[in-house]
Design a protein around this motif. Sequence first.
Motif, PDB file in Angstrom:
ATOM      1  N   TYR A  36       1.767   8.499  13.107  1.00 36.65           N
ATOM      2  CA  TYR A  36       2.808   8.243  12.111  1.00 36.65           C
ATOM      3  C   TYR A  36       2.492   9.083  10.880  1.00 36.65           C
ATOM      4  N   GLU A  43       7.623   4.584   3.254  1.00 37.55           N
ATOM      5  CA  GLU A  43       7.225   3.844   4.437  1.00 37.55           C
ATOM      6  C   GLU A  43       6.712   4.786   5.524  1.00 37.55           C
ATOM      7  N   PRO A  44       5.851   4.296   6.430  1.00 36.38           N
ATOM      8  CA  PRO A  44       5.410   5.117   7.562  1.00 36.38           C
ATOM      9  C   PRO A  44       6.574   5.405   8.504  1.00 36.38           C
ATOM     10  N   PHE A 102      -2.979  -0.074  13.195  1.00 33.69           N
ATOM     11  CA  PHE A 102      -2.810   1.135  12.406  1.00 33.69           C
ATOM     12  C   PHE A 102      -4.153   1.557  11.821  1.00 33.69           C
ATOM     13  N   GLY A 103      -4.469   2.841  11.940  1.00 37.57           N
ATOM     14  CA  GLY A 103      -5.628   3.372  11.235  1.00 37.57           C
ATOM     15  C   GLY A 103      -5.362   3.436   9.745  1.00 37.57           C
ATOM     16  N   ALA A 104      -6.416   3.664   8.978  1.00 34.97           N
ATOM     17  CA  ALA A 104      -6.293   3.700   7.527  1.00 34.97           C
ATOM     18  C   ALA A 104      -5.620   4.981   7.027  1.00 34.97           C
ATOM     19  N   GLY A 105      -5.562   6.000   7.888  1.00 37.65           N
ATOM     20  CA  GLY A 105      -4.851   7.226   7.522  1.00 37.65           C
ATOM     21  C   GLY A 105      -5.759   8.344   7.048  1.00 37.65           C
ATOM     22  N   ARG A 107      -5.470  11.778   4.634  1.00 37.50           N
ATOM     23  CA  ARG A 107      -4.605  12.439   3.648  1.00 37.50           C
ATOM     24  C   ARG A 107      -4.684  13.956   3.802  1.00 37.50           C
TER      25      ARG A 107
ATOM     26  N   GLU B   1      17.683   7.662  12.151  1.00 39.69           N
ATOM     27  CA  GLU B   1      17.154   6.792  11.102  1.00 39.69           C
ATOM     28  C   GLU B   1      17.210   5.333  11.546  1.00 39.69           C
ATOM     29  N   TYR B  35       3.829  -6.228   6.441  1.00 38.38           N
ATOM     30  CA  TYR B  35       2.567  -5.616   6.071  1.00 38.38           C
ATOM     31  C   TYR B  35       2.449  -5.608   4.553  1.00 38.38           C
ATOM     32  N   GLN B  37       0.465  -3.388   1.537  1.00 41.12           N
ATOM     33  CA  GLN B  37      -0.240  -2.129   1.335  1.00 41.12           C
ATOM     34  C   GLN B  37      -0.382  -1.844  -0.150  1.00 41.12           C
ATOM     35  N   GLY B  40      -2.407   3.947  -1.909  1.00 33.78           N
ATOM     36  CA  GLY B  40      -3.478   4.765  -1.367  1.00 33.78           C
ATOM     37  C   GLY B  40      -4.370   4.050  -0.373  1.00 33.78           C
ATOM     38  N   GLU B  42      -4.866   1.205   3.149  1.00 36.24           N
ATOM     39  CA  GLU B  42      -4.311   1.034   4.486  1.00 36.24           C
ATOM     40  C   GLU B  42      -3.351  -0.143   4.560  1.00 36.24           C
ATOM     41  N   LEU B  43      -2.585  -0.164   5.636  1.00 37.77           N
ATOM     42  CA  LEU B  43      -1.660  -1.261   5.915  1.00 37.77           C
ATOM     43  C   LEU B  43      -2.436  -2.488   6.394  1.00 37.77           C
ATOM     44  N   GLN B  88       2.615  -3.523  -2.421  1.00 40.48           N
ATOM     45  CA  GLN B  88       3.839  -3.140  -1.717  1.00 40.48           C
ATOM     46  C   GLN B  88       3.904  -3.924  -0.416  1.00 40.48           C
ATOM     47  N   LEU B  90       5.806  -4.155   3.187  1.00 39.03           N
ATOM     48  CA  LEU B  90       6.606  -3.372   4.128  1.00 39.03           C
ATOM     49  C   LEU B  90       6.975  -4.234   5.323  1.00 39.03           C
ATOM     50  N   GLN B 105       7.066   1.017  16.001  1.00 38.17           N
ATOM     51  CA  GLN B 105       7.581   0.227  14.894  1.00 38.17           C
ATOM     52  C   GLN B 105       8.392   1.093  13.926  1.00 38.17           C
ATOM     53  N   PHE B 107       9.961   1.068  10.104  1.00 35.22           N
ATOM     54  CA  PHE B 107       9.674   0.421   8.839  1.00 35.22           C
ATOM     55  C   PHE B 107      10.873   0.462   7.890  1.00 35.22           C
ATOM     56  N   GLY B 108      10.983  -0.602   7.102  1.00 37.98           N
ATOM     57  CA  GLY B 108      11.911  -0.583   5.987  1.00 37.98           C
ATOM     58  C   GLY B 108      11.297   0.171   4.812  1.00 37.98           C
ATOM     59  N   PRO B 109      12.064   0.373   3.737  1.00 41.39           N
ATOM     60  CA  PRO B 109      11.584   1.160   2.610  1.00 41.39           C
ATOM     61  C   PRO B 109      10.554   0.454   1.738  1.00 41.39           C
ATOM     62  N   ARG B 112       8.282  -3.177  -3.755  1.00 39.33           N
ATOM     63  CA  ARG B 112       7.120  -3.023  -4.639  1.00 39.33           C
ATOM     64  C   ARG B 112       7.137  -4.191  -5.620  1.00 39.33           C
TER      65      ARG B 112
END
Lengths: 112, 116
Positions: A36, A43-44, A102-105, A107, B1, B35, B37, B40, B42-43, B88, B90, B105, B107-109, B112
């Motif tokens: 992702y 959002e992802p 989900f991984g932490a990502g 950057r 979308e 979720y 988040q 910066g 993780e989810l 945030q 999600l 999955q 996701f919605g926007p 916040r």
Amino acid sequence: RKEVEQDPGPFNVPEGATVAFNCTYSNSASQSFFWYRQDCRKEPKLLMSVYSSGNEDGRFTAQLNRASQYISLLIRDSKLSDSATYLCVVNIGILEGFKTIFGAGTRLFVKA
Amino acid sequence: EADIYQTPRYLVIGTGKKITLECSQTMGHDKMYWYQQDPGMELHLIHYSYGVNSTEKGDLSSESTVSRIRTEHFPLTLESARPSHTSQYLCASSESGGGPSTDTQYFGPGTRLTVL
């Protein structure tokens, strides 16, 4: 130990560079894999699925190594617009069906 | 979308208030998720549902609650908001029945939330 691990980066690369991300997973019941993309404060969104035979979508190539339990994402000819966080996602089989991790990502910053 | 919507997009509220974050999807997906988040970071899965009248807690403990009375609607409620709830949120949905290879999955926007 996390079930899905990624190098957080950041990776800072110039435009046109080739960059590769790895992701390792620890659960042998992992069944399917995805990458992702998440832009800053967004959002992802699904970038691509990862198939056992490897798959390509334009400048993006995803590969799966089940023996070593890792997946990779290769981006060729990086564009400024590729700057984002890339999330490794794994579906793991459980008794009730499966769960998504989900991984932490990682950057990525692509600079001119 | 993807057709998944969240309201409000931004919410600033005082401590102690009760809030409900709305999430709706028009894809007929059975599975829905919430979720949390931080910027910066993780989810973290806080709630999920596999269908109407099904709700489960996720991996991250949360003081929020959810309900799933209709397939398309999965609201999240905080009875008494605190500054530690600032984050945030999600919402996501996915289609069941296709198996793990096709269960992706959408996701919605996001909402916040800032609690003062």
